[in-house]
Design an enzyme around this catalytic site. Structure first.
Site, short mmCIF file in Angstrom:
data_model
loop_
_atom_site.label_atom_id
_atom_site.label_comp_id
_atom_site.label_asym_id
_atom_site.label_seq_id
_atom_site.Cartn_x
_atom_site.Cartn_y
_atom_site.Cartn_z
N ARG A 103 -12.91 6.68 4.04
CA ARG A 103 -13.23 5.68 3.03
C ARG A 103 -14.26 4.72 3.63
O ARG A 103 -14.09 4.20 4.72
CB ARG A 103 -11.97 4.90 2.67
CG ARG A 103 -12.28 3.78 1.73
CD ARG A 103 -11.05 3.01 1.34
NE ARG A 103 -11.42 2.00 0.38
CZ ARG A 103 -11.03 0.73 0.45
NH1 ARG A 103 -10.26 0.32 1.45
NH2 ARG A 103 -11.40 -0.12 -0.47
N ASP B 293 1.84 -12.43 -5.68
CA ASP B 293 2.49 -11.18 -6.08
C ASP B 293 3.03 -11.34 -7.50
O ASP B 293 3.79 -12.26 -7.79
CB ASP B 293 3.63 -10.84 -5.11
CG ASP B 293 4.11 -9.41 -5.33
OD1 ASP B 293 4.49 -9.07 -6.48
OD2 ASP B 293 4.10 -8.63 -4.37
N GLY C 52 -1.18 -1.23 -8.54
CA GLY C 52 0.15 -1.86 -8.45
C GLY C 52 0.60 -2.57 -9.72
O GLY C 52 1.69 -2.29 -10.24
N ASN D 233 -8.66 5.78 6.42
CA ASN D 233 -9.12 4.51 5.88
C ASN D 233 -9.03 3.50 7.01
O ASN D 233 -7.96 2.98 7.31
CB ASN D 233 -8.24 4.12 4.70
CG ASN D 233 -8.69 2.84 4.03
OD1 ASN D 233 -9.57 2.14 4.54
ND2 ASN D 233 -8.11 2.53 2.89
N GLU E 63 -5.56 6.95 -4.02
CA GLU E 63 -6.85 6.86 -3.35
C GLU E 63 -7.05 7.98 -2.32
O GLU E 63 -8.14 8.55 -2.23
CB GLU E 63 -6.98 5.50 -2.67
CG GLU E 63 -8.43 5.20 -2.36
CD GLU E 63 -8.67 3.79 -1.87
OE1 GLU E 63 -7.73 3.16 -1.38
OE2 GLU E 63 -9.81 3.35 -1.99
P1 AMP Z 1 -2.08 -2.57 -5.01
O1 AMP Z 1 -3.21 -3.38 -4.48
O2 AMP Z 1 -2.51 -1.53 -5.99
O3 AMP Z 1 -1.18 -2.00 -3.92
O4 AMP Z 1 -1.16 -3.58 -5.86
C1 AMP Z 1 -0.43 -4.59 -5.22
C2 AMP Z 1 0.09 -5.58 -6.24
O5 AMP Z 1 0.76 -4.91 -7.30
C3 AMP Z 1 1.15 -6.52 -5.67
O6 AMP Z 1 0.58 -7.64 -5.08
C4 AMP Z 1 1.96 -6.88 -6.88
O7 AMP Z 1 1.42 -8.06 -7.46
C5 AMP Z 1 1.75 -5.76 -7.85
N1 AMP Z 1 2.97 -4.98 -8.09
C6 AMP Z 1 3.49 -3.99 -7.36
N2 AMP Z 1 4.63 -3.53 -7.93
C7 AMP Z 1 4.83 -4.25 -9.04
C8 AMP Z 1 5.83 -4.27 -10.07
N3 AMP Z 1 6.87 -3.44 -10.03
N4 AMP Z 1 5.68 -5.15 -11.09
C9 AMP Z 1 4.63 -5.99 -11.11
N5 AMP Z 1 3.68 -6.02 -10.19
C10 AMP Z 1 3.76 -5.17 -9.16
#
Ligand code: AMP
Length: 402
Positions: free
Chosen positions: A95, A286, A334, A7, A388
């Site tokens: 990707r 976040d 996430g 990627n 992914e």
């Molecule tokens: P991703 O783009 O799939 O890696 O998701 C990233 C986002 O998932 C982060 O910015 C967080 O806002 C959220 N995230 C990750 N772990 C948690 C958790 N344990 N509880 C709530 N949100 C989470």
């Protein structure tokens, strides 16, 4: 049979080596800060490999070629590597963000395919050139290895005209292919396949709403295994409220900002992509920080959560209308995999349609795919972790099989 998944971003290369027989990850890593003063390569050889360990190299990494050479040298290291030489890699999956209307599925890389990815650069001016950098380097380093492009957009090419057309002058579509494309396709397709398996149904007989909530967010309506609508559009800005992206917006706000704030289009674009969404609403992007702030009484954080989950609910509800009959709603990525509050809020009000969340199951933490609805729920609800890299590797296996 070992696959290499790549990627490639503008200043980074994420990679994995996967043993396909057992779908075991042997090595996973990230080259970052390519072209900057201090580059970094982190590579973890996992327990599935003979030499489990972590390697970090910090040195300037001039370009993608140098970065990839470092990775290949590590992987083929005589004593501690996991492959003897490049010929041990059976296939490589790349990707690629935007395949435009040229690609409905993952495709073997040939000069013609590379040309088409290049042709779609105007649709993804930041991503496609970075993806092409990775492809060109891998073609040079592994000239005889079977290589496949896996597109974020391909899964959504089954959308009907009524879902993908914007109500704009038709010439814009004819001449410049201005239309909705959708993204996160590899993730939506992956969790759809996993969900059908859990339901014990063939994917082509299954209707799903897949909800990918990460830093980027999107919902897809899947009818008989095919995407028929999705919330991201021509670019990954439309639809849901995301970490820093605004999602749906009255397009006249652009003119308002120009006339009243003196902003030019580039500044507006940057604001909508990088300073909006959850971050714009409450200063945090976040979701974990947002929950913490809500606990401490931060009203803006609560409002941001409400705006985001209300938007999720609107999309899920509208896709119920689009599909008519829905077997299951799937949460992934996430936030979707980890955040029981967001899941519960996003489904609020859907009880009238027979969606019944099992609060105890929803509250549990797990890395495993699981059902979080009650046995009598008319529409099942699942949490299915997306993967992914594995999804890309499976796509490559499909193309390889022909
Ligand atoms: P991703 O783009 O799939 O890696 O998701 C990233 C986002 O998932 C982060 O910015 C967080 O806002 C959220 N995230 C990750 N772990 C948690 C958790 N344990 N509880 C709530 N949100 C989470």
């Amino acid at each position: 049979m070992k696959f290499f998944v790549i990627n490639s971003g503008s200043s980074s290369i994420k990679f994995q080596v996967i043993e396909m027989k057992t779908e075991t990850v042997l090595a996973t890593g990230l080259v970052e800060r390519i072209g900057e003063d201090t580059g970094r390569l982190k590579n973890t050889f996992l327990p599935g490999s003979a030499t489990a360990r972590e390697v970090v190299i910090e040195q300037p990494i001039a370009d993608h070629y140098t970065g990839m050479m470092l990775v290949v040298n590590l992987l083929t290291d005589k004593e501690q590597g996991i492959i003897k030489d490049a010929s041990e890699i059976a296939a490589i999956g790349h990707r690629v963000v935007h395949g435009g209307e040229d690609f409905r599925e993952s495709t073997r890389l040939t000069p013609k395919v590379i040309e088409a990815i290049q042709r779609n650069v105007p649709l993804a001016p930041l991503h496609n050139p970075a993806n092409l950098d990775g492809i060109k380097v891998a073609m040079e380093l592994f000239p005889t290895v079977f290589q496949v492009a896996v597109f974020d957009t391909a899964f959504h090419q089954t959308m009907p005209e009524e879902a993908y057309m914007y109500a704009l002058p038709y010439e814009l579509y004819e001449q410049d292919r201005v239309r909705r494309y959708g993204f996160h396709g590899t993730s939506h397709r992956f969790v759809a396949g996993e969900c059908a398996r859990l339901l014990g149904k063939a994917l082509h007989e299954t209707n799903l709403i897949t909800v990918h909530l990460g830093n980027g967010c999107s919902v897809t309506a899947i009818e008989k295994g095919q995407s028929i609508d999705t919330s991201l559009g021509m670019t990954p800005l439309e639809g849901l409220v995301m970490g820093t992206r605004c999602g749906d917006l009255d397009p006249a706000i652009h003119l308002f900002l120009k006339q009243n704030k003196g902003m030019d289009l580039e500044a507006i674009d940057t604001m909508l992509n990088k300073e909006s969404g959850l971050k714009g609403l409450c200063g945090m992007n976040d979701m974990r920080d947002i929950h913490q702030a809500i606990e401490e009484g931060d009203a803006k954080a609560k409002m941001a959560l409400d705006v985001a989950t209300y938007r999720n609910r609107k999309y899920i509800g509208s896709y119920m209308a689009v599909l008519g009959q829905v077997d299951a709603i799937v949460f992934t990525a996430g936030i979707g995999e980890n955040d029981d509050i967001v899941r519960a809020e996003s489904l609020k009000g859907l009880g009238a349609f027979g969606v019944r969340l099992n609060l105890e199951e929803n509250g549990k933490r797990s890395k495993e795919p699981r059902c979080i609805s009650t046995p009598d729920s008319a529409i099942k609800v699942f949490v299915i972790p997306t993967n992914e890299e594995l999804a890309i590797a499976r796509e490559v296996a499909n193309v390889l099989r022909g």
